[in-house]
Design a protein around this motif. Structure first.
Motif, PDB file in Angstrom:
ATOM      1  N   THR A 105      -0.751  -6.761  -7.956  1.00 56.00           N
ATOM      2  CA  THR A 105      -2.659  -6.703  -8.282  1.00 56.00           C
ATOM      3  C   THR A 105      -3.033  -5.853  -8.988  1.00 56.00           C
ATOM      4  O   THR A 105      -4.342  -5.631  -9.033  1.00 56.00           O
ATOM      5  CB  THR A 105      -2.765  -7.237  -7.019  1.00 56.00           C
ATOM      6  N   SER A 106      -2.551  -4.564  -7.370  1.00 57.17           N
ATOM      7  CA  SER A 106      -3.116  -3.281  -8.403  1.00 57.17           C
ATOM      8  C   SER A 106      -3.190  -2.517  -9.595  1.00 57.17           C
ATOM      9  O   SER A 106      -4.126  -1.526  -9.775  1.00 57.17           O
ATOM     10  CB  SER A 106      -2.580  -1.989  -7.272  1.00 57.17           C
ATOM     11  N   THR A 142       1.519  -8.247  -4.377  1.00 61.23           N
ATOM     12  CA  THR A 142       0.148  -7.280  -4.226  1.00 61.23           C
ATOM     13  C   THR A 142       0.160  -5.864  -4.687  1.00 61.23           C
ATOM     14  O   THR A 142      -0.785  -5.438  -5.294  1.00 61.23           O
ATOM     15  CB  THR A 142      -0.014  -7.105  -1.881  1.00 61.23           C
ATOM     16  N   PHE A 143       1.740  -5.698  -4.778  1.00 63.21           N
ATOM     17  CA  PHE A 143       1.187  -3.995  -5.434  1.00 63.21           C
ATOM     18  C   PHE A 143       0.641  -4.774  -7.131  1.00 63.21           C
ATOM     19  O   PHE A 143       0.335  -3.970  -7.672  1.00 63.21           O
ATOM     20  CB  PHE A 143       2.404  -3.671  -5.501  1.00 63.21           C
ATOM     21  N   SER A 178       2.570   1.666  -3.070  1.00 65.93           N
ATOM     22  CA  SER A 178       1.315   2.577  -4.041  1.00 65.93           C
ATOM     23  C   SER A 178       1.163   3.972  -3.933  1.00 65.93           C
ATOM     24  O   SER A 178       1.067   4.897  -4.802  1.00 65.93           O
ATOM     25  CB  SER A 178       0.406   1.629  -3.932  1.00 65.93           C
ATOM     26  N   PRO A 189      -7.197  -4.312 -10.042  1.00 66.25           N
ATOM     27  CA  PRO A 189      -7.757  -3.472  -8.800  1.00 66.25           C
ATOM     28  C   PRO A 189      -8.707  -4.044  -7.572  1.00 66.25           C
ATOM     29  O   PRO A 189      -8.288  -3.708  -6.523  1.00 66.25           O
ATOM     30  CB  PRO A 189      -8.541  -2.151  -9.393  1.00 66.25           C
ATOM     31  N   TYR A 202      -7.024  -6.015  -5.166  1.00 67.45           N
ATOM     32  CA  TYR A 202      -5.018  -5.788  -4.051  1.00 67.45           C
ATOM     33  C   TYR A 202      -6.651  -4.487  -3.341  1.00 67.45           C
ATOM     34  O   TYR A 202      -5.953  -5.180  -1.762  1.00 67.45           O
ATOM     35  CB  TYR A 202      -5.412  -4.874  -5.227  1.00 67.45           C
ATOM     36  N   LEU A 203      -8.074  -4.766  -3.840  1.00 71.83           N
ATOM     37  CA  LEU A 203      -8.356  -4.164  -2.859  1.00 71.83           C
ATOM     38  C   LEU A 203      -8.737  -4.596  -1.478  1.00 71.83           C
ATOM     39  O   LEU A 203      -9.375  -4.651  -0.087  1.00 71.83           O
ATOM     40  CB  LEU A 203     -10.388  -3.655  -3.103  1.00 71.83           C
ATOM     41  N   VAL A 235       0.911  -0.839  -0.033  1.00 71.36           N
ATOM     42  CA  VAL A 235      -0.032   0.377   0.074  1.00 71.36           C
ATOM     43  C   VAL A 235       1.129   1.126  -0.214  1.00 71.36           C
ATOM     44  O   VAL A 235       0.877   1.978  -0.555  1.00 71.36           O
ATOM     45  CB  VAL A 235      -0.734   0.158   0.907  1.00 71.36           C
TER      46      VAL A 235
END
Length: 485
Positions: A356-357, A353-354, A110, A361, A364-365, A107
């Motif tokens: 997946t943004s 994880t990054f 990002s 999305p 990620y959320l 997070v």
């Protein structure tokens, strides 16, 4: 022949421990989200909520301090839950906390891209995120002293910013800067000082709780502090007064200068520096470069948070491998005393994880939401572990004189922490329950069933039980012998 145990090396000085604990709870929660707290609960409600949460965090830190000075280990929360409550709880707490910080690193990197877009709006976001992750990995692979020194200076930048903000703020309130005195009129404006009553204060508990998360890092640093018996208690006492002073005075200044009805206070995104209450106050005082300066400070805060997250999650994974909760590979350290395999695994998870943004999305959320309450669950585990540690310590015939450090007001402290953590966890999204929005409820509370599943899966697989008080091992660590290994 018993396998030789590998230890991380002690290399964090007292000043590192103090500043890491302080810097861990001064970030975007104060620089940005504090404005929303004033808007939702009014000046008085926000101050009450932050002070009460600050007192709770102090009790929590003294609980952790008592255990950490008696048994200073990296990844302390998992170890204490294992030894003082139930091995299944140690397993759940450890993976919960590792997951929390590994996701937080993603997070934060990002967010680095969003903050950099303030100056470089046309460059691809992934460049800044990749650069931030590379820097953080390098700092953490070098030596624990490199991490400590980096955190010291980044935390110092945040502390200096707060001092400057308070000075400018009070001069603005008095009319020495900004053209006219605002005084305390905003404290009685419309429904102020208390807006939305008790529900308003409870809603700010959640914001305040997230703001204070990171203070528990002092428990993890104890495992690598040069002299934890002195540095940990010192850090706890210094941090409490600084937190109360900084948060109380900062929110007082924000509330005095900006009315709670101002739409500018609604900003709660770390990327929107233009509506940071700090930026607004600086602008009111006539400082034209306020937005750029605060953007730089927020960038420092985000990188500091990611750096601390990488350290905390790596040490937790290392500790879990030592307890048998994770593959043994993660319990090995390199020549510099760094658990390199655990660091690499955490970096890979943060990177995936990054990514997946971009590619998913929604995934990620969900991951971000799943890590949302894990900090409060960790606090709950710390309070429960200390409550049982002290009860076992006394029941087994020990006296408090044998402890290096005594927690304040036992058992009031851990009991207050347990109650407030439950209130914050279940009060996280009361509106979703009122509206019957089950999807929102699932998103918000997903970390709770995940921890419960981890707990019972380990419990049923390994047939663990709540350890009787007279069987709990409360013996202190022998640091002298450990350092010779």
């Amino acid at each position: 022949m018993a396998e030789k145990k590998e230890h991380v090396k002690r290399g964090l000085k007292s000043r590192h421990v103090s500043m890491i604990a302080l810097g861990g709870c001064i970030g975007t929660g104060l620089f940005v989200a504090s404005g929303a707290a004033v808007h939702n609960a009014g000046p008085g409600g926000a101050l009450v909520a932050y002070v009460l949460m600050g007192i709770m965090v102090y009790f929590l830190m003294t609980s952790l301090g008592e255990m950490a000075t008696n048994l200073p280990v990296s990844g302390s929360f998992s170890t204490y839950a294992t030894k003082y409550v139930d091995p299944a709880m140690g397993f759940a707490m450890g993976w919960n906390y590792w997951f929390n910080w590994a996701i937080t690193v993603a997070v934060d990197i990002s967010t680095v891209a969003l903050v950099m877009a303030f100056w470089f709006p046309h460059l691809p976001a992934w460049i800044w995120s990749a650069g931030a992750l590379a820097i953080i990995f390098t700092i953490n692979i070098l030596a624990v002293s490199a991490f400590g020194e980096t955190e010291f200076w980044m935390s110092l930048i945040k502390v200096i910013t707060i001092f400057i903000f308070l000075g400018v703020g009070f001069l603005t309130i008095l009319g020495i800067m900004g053209g006219h005195a605002t005084g305390l009129s905003n404290f009685t404006y419309k429904q102020a000082p208390f807006v939305n009553g008790i529900p308003g204060i409870i809603s700010v508990f959640v914001v305040a709780g997230f703001s204070f998360q990171g203070t528990e890092l002092v428990g993890i640093t104890a495992g690598e502090a040069d002299d934890p018996h002195k540095s940990v208690p010192k850090a706890i006492h210094e941090v409490f007064w600084r937190i109360i002073l900084f948060y109380f005075l900062a929110i007082f200044v924000i509330a005095a200068i900006i009315p709670y009805t101002s739409p500018d206070l609604l900003g709660s995104s770390a990327s929107d520096v233009a509506i940071s209450p700090f930026t607004i106050v600086f602008k009111r005082a006539g400082l034209a470069a306020a937005a750029s300066v605060m953007n730089a400070v927020i960038l420092t805060s985000v990188i500091s948070s990611a750096n601390s997250g990488m350290y905390a999650s790596t040490r937790m994974l290392y500790s879990m491998a030592d307890e048998g909760y994770a593959p043994k590979l993660f319990g090995k350290v390199n020549k510099r005393g760094i658990p390199a395999a655990a660091l690499l695994a955490t970096t890979v998870v943060a990177l995936l994880t990054f990514l997946t943004s971009f590619v998913g999305p929604k995934i990620y959320l969900w991951l971000v939401a799943a890590s949302g309450l894990t900090g409060f669950i960790a606090w709950f585990g710390i309070a429960l572990s200390h409550y049982r540690f002290r009860r076992a310590f006394i029941k087994q015939g020990h006296t408090l004189d044998e402890l290096e450090y005594h927690a304040t007001l036992f058992p009031v402290g851990p009991i207050m922490c347990l109650i407030l953590c439950i209130v914050v966890i279940f009060g996280q999204d009361i509106g979703a329950f009122a509206n019957g929005d089950w999807f929102e409820i699932a998103i918000t509370y997903i970390s709770v069933p995940l921890v419960i599943i981890l707990f019972f899966a380990y419990k049923f697989t390994h047939h663990t039980h709540l350890i009787p008080l007279d069987e709990i091992d409360v013996s202190p660590a022998n640091l002298e012998n450990e350092n010779k290994k």
